[in-house]
Write a protein that holds these residues in place. Structure first.
Motif, short mmCIF file in Angstrom:
data_model
loop_
_atom_site.label_atom_id
_atom_site.label_comp_id
_atom_site.label_asym_id
_atom_site.label_seq_id
_atom_site.Cartn_x
_atom_site.Cartn_y
_atom_site.Cartn_z
N GLY A 14 57.54 35.62 18.91
CA GLY A 14 58.56 36.23 19.75
C GLY A 14 59.33 37.26 18.96
O GLY A 14 59.15 37.38 17.75
N ARG A 15 60.23 37.98 19.64
CA ARG A 15 60.99 39.04 18.98
C ARG A 15 62.29 38.54 18.38
O ARG A 15 62.79 39.14 17.44
CB ARG A 15 61.29 40.16 19.97
N ARG A 16 62.89 37.50 18.95
CA ARG A 16 64.22 37.07 18.50
C ARG A 16 64.14 35.80 17.67
O ARG A 16 63.54 34.81 18.08
CB ARG A 16 65.12 36.87 19.71
N ALA A 17 64.75 35.83 16.51
CA ALA A 17 64.68 34.71 15.56
C ALA A 17 65.36 33.45 16.09
O ALA A 17 64.85 32.34 15.89
CB ALA A 17 65.30 35.12 14.23
N GLU A 18 66.51 33.58 16.74
CA GLU A 18 67.26 32.40 17.18
C GLU A 18 66.48 31.55 18.17
O GLU A 18 66.33 30.33 17.96
CB GLU A 18 68.63 32.80 17.76
N PRO A 19 65.95 32.13 19.26
CA PRO A 19 65.18 31.29 20.18
C PRO A 19 63.93 30.70 19.54
O PRO A 19 63.55 29.58 19.85
CB PRO A 19 64.81 32.23 21.33
N LEU A 20 63.30 31.47 18.64
CA LEU A 20 62.10 30.95 17.97
C LEU A 20 62.43 29.73 17.13
O LEU A 20 61.70 28.73 17.15
CB LEU A 20 61.46 32.01 17.08
N GLY A 21 63.52 29.78 16.38
CA GLY A 21 63.91 28.65 15.55
C GLY A 21 64.22 27.42 16.37
O GLY A 21 63.80 26.31 16.05
N ALA A 22 64.97 27.61 17.46
CA ALA A 22 65.31 26.48 18.33
C ALA A 22 64.06 25.90 18.98
O ALA A 22 63.87 24.68 19.03
CB ALA A 22 66.31 26.93 19.39
N ALA A 23 63.19 26.76 19.47
CA ALA A 23 61.96 26.29 20.12
C ALA A 23 61.06 25.58 19.11
O ALA A 23 60.44 24.56 19.44
CB ALA A 23 61.21 27.46 20.75
#
Length: 96
Positions: free
Chosen positions: A58-67
């Motif tokens: 994905g493009r955004r680090a925050e959602p990737l880390g949470a997911a």
């Protein structure tokens, strides 16, 4: 006769039932683009439930880390890794 039977299709599984048994993708790695949110995350969760290791992009680090943390906690999931991409734009003056 049901619509499915007339079309030669099997009946759908009962509501809440899975089409594939747990462990179907054990030992396999699946790349899911858009895996940090929405439909991509839901697809990644199903592959995790089926035993797959995941690479979610994905493009955004925050959602990737949470997911990534959520998907790693799915029972039966293999290893989960995240890969962040960048949105690209053509250089100024380039035809596009």
């Amino acid at each position: 006769m049901t619509d499915n039977a007339r079309r030669g299709l099997p009946a759908p599984p009962p509501l809440g039932a899975a089409a594939l048994p747990p462990g179907t993708f054990a030992g396999q790695v699946v790349l899911v683009t858009g895996g940090g949110t929405g439909l991509g995350k839901a697809i990644a969760a199903e592959f995790a439930r089926l035993g797959a290791g995941l690479v979610i992009a994905g493009r955004r680090a925050e959602p990737l880390g949470a997911a990534r943390a959520e998907l790693a906690a799915v029972p039966g999931a293999g290893r989960v890794a995240g890969a962040r991409g960048a949105k690209t734009h053509p250089p100024p003056g380039a035809a596009g």
